[in-house]
Design a protein around this motif. Structure first.
Motif, PDB file in Angstrom:
ATOM      1  N   ALA A  41       1.074  22.061 -10.301  1.00 45.77           N
ATOM      2  CA  ALA A  41       2.287  22.218 -11.104  1.00 45.77           C
ATOM      3  C   ALA A  41       3.070  20.922 -11.180  1.00 45.77           C
ATOM      4  N   GLN A  42       3.133  20.185 -10.071  1.00 43.55           N
ATOM      5  CA  GLN A  42       3.848  18.914 -10.070  1.00 43.55           C
ATOM      6  C   GLN A  42       3.197  17.921 -11.039  1.00 43.55           C
ATOM      7  N   VAL A  43       1.867  17.848 -11.021  1.00 42.89           N
ATOM      8  CA  VAL A  43       1.153  16.904 -11.880  1.00 42.89           C
ATOM      9  C   VAL A  43       1.316  17.293 -13.344  1.00 42.89           C
ATOM     10  N   ILE A  44       1.190  18.582 -13.641  1.00 42.01           N
ATOM     11  CA  ILE A  44       1.281  19.024 -15.027  1.00 42.01           C
ATOM     12  C   ILE A  44       2.670  18.755 -15.605  1.00 42.01           C
ATOM     13  N   SER A  45       3.723  18.935 -14.802  1.00 43.09           N
ATOM     14  CA  SER A  45       5.070  18.669 -15.299  1.00 43.09           C
ATOM     15  C   SER A  45       5.396  17.186 -15.293  1.00 43.09           C
ATOM     16  N   GLY A  46       4.587  16.388 -14.556  1.00 47.40           N
ATOM     17  CA  GLY A  46       4.802  14.940 -14.517  1.00 47.40           C
ATOM     18  C   GLY A  46       5.615  14.534 -13.310  1.00 47.40           C
ATOM     19  N   ILE A  47       5.052  13.694 -12.455  1.00 47.53           N
ATOM     20  CA  ILE A  47       5.736  13.209 -11.253  1.00 47.53           C
ATOM     21  C   ILE A  47       6.287  11.818 -11.555  1.00 47.53           C
ATOM     22  N   GLU A  48       7.590  11.715 -11.704  1.00 43.73           N
ATOM     23  CA  GLU A  48       8.207  10.424 -12.012  1.00 43.73           C
ATOM     24  C   GLU A  48       8.252   9.551 -10.759  1.00 43.73           C
ATOM     25  N   VAL A  49       7.937   8.282 -10.899  1.00 50.31           N
ATOM     26  CA  VAL A  49       7.898   7.343  -9.781  1.00 50.31           C
ATOM     27  C   VAL A  49       8.649   6.076 -10.166  1.00 50.31           C
ATOM     28  N   ALA A  50       8.889   5.233  -9.167  1.00 50.12           N
ATOM     29  CA  ALA A  50       9.697   4.040  -9.399  1.00 50.12           C
ATOM     30  C   ALA A  50       8.927   2.961 -10.154  1.00 50.12           C
ATOM     31  N   ASP A  51       7.631   2.796  -9.831  1.00 50.29           N
ATOM     32  CA  ASP A  51       6.858   1.731 -10.460  1.00 50.29           C
ATOM     33  C   ASP A  51       5.380   2.045 -10.320  1.00 50.29           C
ATOM     34  N   LEU A  52       4.527   1.094 -10.734  1.00 53.13           N
ATOM     35  CA  LEU A  52       3.084   1.321 -10.721  1.00 53.13           C
ATOM     36  C   LEU A  52       2.563   1.493  -9.301  1.00 53.13           C
ATOM     37  N   ASP A  53       3.073   0.693  -8.359  1.00 52.80           N
ATOM     38  CA  ASP A  53       2.621   0.834  -6.969  1.00 52.80           C
ATOM     39  C   ASP A  53       2.947   2.219  -6.431  1.00 52.80           C
ATOM     40  N   ALA A  54       4.136   2.714  -6.750  1.00 51.77           N
ATOM     41  CA  ALA A  54       4.511   4.045  -6.285  1.00 51.77           C
ATOM     42  C   ALA A  54       3.630   5.117  -6.924  1.00 51.77           C
ATOM     43  N   ALA A  55       3.226   4.894  -8.182  1.00 52.72           N
ATOM     44  CA  ALA A  55       2.332   5.849  -8.842  1.00 52.72           C
ATOM     45  C   ALA A  55       0.985   5.909  -8.128  1.00 52.72           C
ATOM     46  N   ARG A  56       0.452   4.732  -7.779  1.00 48.31           N
ATOM     47  CA  ARG A  56      -0.830   4.718  -7.073  1.00 48.31           C
ATOM     48  C   ARG A  56      -0.719   5.327  -5.684  1.00 48.31           C
ATOM     49  N   ALA A  57       0.416   5.112  -5.016  1.00 50.26           N
ATOM     50  CA  ALA A  57       0.622   5.733  -3.712  1.00 50.26           C
ATOM     51  C   ALA A  57       0.689   7.253  -3.845  1.00 50.26           C
ATOM     52  N   THR A  58       1.308   7.741  -4.913  1.00 46.50           N
ATOM     53  CA  THR A  58       1.376   9.178  -5.146  1.00 46.50           C
ATOM     54  C   THR A  58      -0.012   9.754  -5.379  1.00 46.50           C
ATOM     55  N   VAL A  59      -0.850   9.035  -6.132  1.00 43.90           N
ATOM     56  CA  VAL A  59      -2.225   9.496  -6.360  1.00 43.90           C
ATOM     57  C   VAL A  59      -2.982   9.597  -5.041  1.00 43.90           C
ATOM     58  N   GLU A  60      -2.817   8.608  -4.163  1.00 40.15           N
ATOM     59  CA  GLU A  60      -3.488   8.661  -2.868  1.00 40.15           C
ATOM     60  C   GLU A  60      -3.041   9.881  -2.071  1.00 40.15           C
ATOM     61  N   GLN A  61      -1.742  10.204  -2.141  1.00 40.43           N
ATOM     62  CA  GLN A  61      -1.250  11.394  -1.451  1.00 40.43           C
ATOM     63  C   GLN A  61      -1.882  12.660  -2.039  1.00 40.43           C
ATOM     64  N   LEU A  62      -2.011  12.702  -3.368  1.00 40.44           N
ATOM     65  CA  LEU A  62      -2.632  13.857  -4.007  1.00 40.44           C
ATOM     66  C   LEU A  62      -4.092  13.989  -3.593  1.00 40.44           C
ATOM     67  N   LYS A  63      -4.792  12.869  -3.452  1.00 46.55           N
ATOM     68  CA  LYS A  63      -6.188  12.929  -3.007  1.00 46.55           C
ATOM     69  C   LYS A  63      -6.280  13.505  -1.599  1.00 46.55           C
ATOM     70  N   ARG A  64      -5.335  13.139  -0.744  1.00 44.58           N
ATOM     71  CA  ARG A  64      -5.351  13.699   0.619  1.00 44.58           C
ATOM     72  C   ARG A  64      -5.109  15.203   0.579  1.00 44.58           C
ATOM     73  N   GLU A  65      -4.193  15.652  -0.294  1.00 44.24           N
ATOM     74  CA  GLU A  65      -3.941  17.082  -0.395  1.00 44.24           C
ATOM     75  C   GLU A  65      -5.166  17.811  -0.935  1.00 44.24           C
TER      76      GLU A  65
END
Length: 546
Positions: A456-480
């Protein structure tokens, strides 16, 4: 009966953010939490500036009675017991969470704040206003900081009651006799929808725009805090926290953890609960307990490890605040902050009109009156002038739109591109007929592999501060996704040799592959293509569900 506070506090970055934009301050007589925002615009600086100003209140003279100015009449000339001062207006809070089997509402009584009734409220309000001015100074010195801001929720304790000030969506809670009461009221758009009855509090917890605030300290005028006085009793516990806690942990669990006898353990478990809930934001917790009697002074500490000395938390303890000169009267007017160059009686449109307004209002009144009423030549070529003005407006509008579009290219969010998790450049919300985002990187991570909450978070869009934060969020999603990974089902050929239908997560059957059930908000029509969520209504998933 005189009381004192035992205080324990903690601030952590969380599991997703790169740095801590929260700040806090905790002592037996001053408790403050500030949650900075602005991403690249230095939310950590905004919260650190606010705490840096407000903590200066914490001196031995804080609770001393204010002395009248030399030209003011002495206090003895005022009637000893005027009725209007002795009679307090009392209000009841309605956000009350009973614990266990308790069902009767027993709201704590609050004395409605009024600066003239409690001088501590006036001191706290003045300090918050000064913090707002210092944020404006930082922006004036470095315009790349435009857009930074911070919440502030804080209180002064005088031995009997809290003088509470609040702006933003950080929260203050009171736990008394097993009942949890929210002392603050969120200044957020989602809370306004709840107040209007358009959505429920449960829906607000998962709303995609729950972080949109209506009031913060950002260097602009007219951001006055809510002021309230809260009488305390021995045994009461008071919690100040950022939305990194209140947004991840529901009120029932917060109440249960606040009641843990050991204060240090209570704070630790509150932080751990927020991390277990996803840890997607910074987490700051200040927990205090009202104890009968004066504060002990031996060794600077009390039982349970609670400190009697001041604690500085988060960005306020780590962020260096650059020197910024105080603005001149002209600069104050240019930033929209009332100053000597602007009359507070001016209408709001003129007050925020910009440098030209400030320059006009700084003209000598006599000269201004002469020019205003002097004879003027009749206007010529009025039609041509109107046309030129219209063209100028169109050019300015086009330039503004171009600058706005260029700004969207510096924004990133994590969303869904068909069936895959992807990093997008732009904004998740679009305009009818115009998309404000484009795919930047498609990740090797199917949306269907995520737990329902994160789908649900991904479909609605997870806003982040910058590109590095976006990649860090993806890594967290992979762990989940790895945490919830399950062995794939192998289709067994039927009598005709064709594969059997595979049950989908929502209980129906599909021909070849499962379709994920997504619990949460739908994607706006202008957003990137994403999996269609199930229409099944159910209790919202939690981050721990797989």
């Amino acid at each position: 009966m005189t009381l004192h506070l035992r205080v324990v506090a903690q601030s952590v970055v969380g599991l997703v953010r790169k740095n801590n934009q929260d700040s806090g301050y905790a002592s037996p007589q001053l408790l403050v939490v500030a949650d900075g925002m602005g991403g690249a615009a230095a939310g950590d600086l905004a919260s650190a500036v606010a705490i840096g100003v407000i903590k200066d209140l914490d001196t031995p003279e804080l609770l001393a009675p204010e002395q009248p100015a030399p030209d003011e009449p002495a206090a003895a000339t005022v009637p000893a017991e005027p009725v209007e001062i002795e009679t307090s207006q009392e209000v009841e809070q309605t956000i009350i969470v009973p614990l266990g089997e308790q069902t009767a509402e027993q709201p704590a009584t609050l004395v409605q704040g009024a600066v003239g009734r409690n001088p501590l409220l006036g001191r706290l309000e003045t300090a918050i206003g000064e913090a707002n001015e210092r944020i404006a100074d930082q922006v004036a010195a470095d315009y790349t900081l435009e857009g930074m801001g911070t919440t502030v929720t804080g209180a002064i304790f005088d031995g009997n009651q809290l003088a509470l000030a609040h702006i933003g969506d950080s929260r203050a809670y009171l736990l008394r006799d097993g009942l949890l009461e929210q002392l603050s009221h969120d200044h957020s758009w989602v809370q306004s929808l709840v107040d209007d009855g358009k959505i429920t509090p449960e829906e607000a917890a998962y709303h995609p725009h729950r972080s949109l605030l209506l009031k913060v300290l950002n260097g602009q005028p007219a951001n006055d805090p809510d002021l309230t006085s809260v009488p305390l009793q021995a045994g009461d516990r008071v919690l100040f926290c950022s939305d990194g806690l209140s947004g991840m942990v529901d009120d029932h669990e917060i109440a249960a953890l606040m009641a843990v006898p050991d204060l240090d353990q209570a704070v630790t478990e509150l932080v751990e609960a927020a991390l277990a809930g996803g840890g997607i934001d910074n987490i700051t917790v200040v927990l205090a307990e009202a104890v009968a009697g004066p504060a002990p002074v031996e060794n600077g500490a009390t039982e349970n490890g609670a400190t009697e000395t001041a604690l500085i938390l988060g960005a306020a303890a780590e962020r260096e605040i650059p020197a910024a000169p105080r603005r001149t009267h002209f600069e104050e007017g240019a930033l929209g902050v009332p100053g000597a160059g602007q009359d507070d009686d001016l209408d709001p449109g003129r007050r925020s009109a910009g440098p030209a307004t400030a320059a006009r209002t700084a003209v000598d009144p006599q000269t201004d009156d002469e020019s205003r009423y002097a004879p003027r030549a009749p206007a010529k070529r009025r039609g041509l002038r109107t046309l030129l003005i219209g063209l100028a407006v169109l050019l300015v509008t086009a330039a503004g739109l171009g600058a706005g579009y260029a700004w969207t290219r510096t924004q990133y969010f994590v969303g869904a591109d068909n069936t895959q998790v992807a990093i997008f450049q732009g904004l998740p919300d679009g305009i009818p007929g115009l998309s404000l985002s484009q795919v930047y990187e498609v990740q090797d991570l199917p949306v269907a592999s995520l737990p329902p909450y994160y789908q649900a978070q991904v479909i609605s869009g997870i806003e982040v501060a910058d590109l590095d934060a976006a990649r860090a969020t993806v890594e967290q999603l992979k762990r989940e996704a790895a945490r919830c990974a399950r062995p794939p089902l192998s289709p067994t050929p039927g009598p005709t040799g064709s594969p059997k239908p595979i049950p989908t997560p929502n209980g129906s059957t599909g021909s070849t592959s499962p379709s994920p059930t997504v619990i949460g908000p739908r994607v706006p029509s202008a957003s990137p293509t994403s999996p269609t969520p199930s229409e099944t209504t159910s209790t919202p998933a939690t981050p721990q569900d797989c």
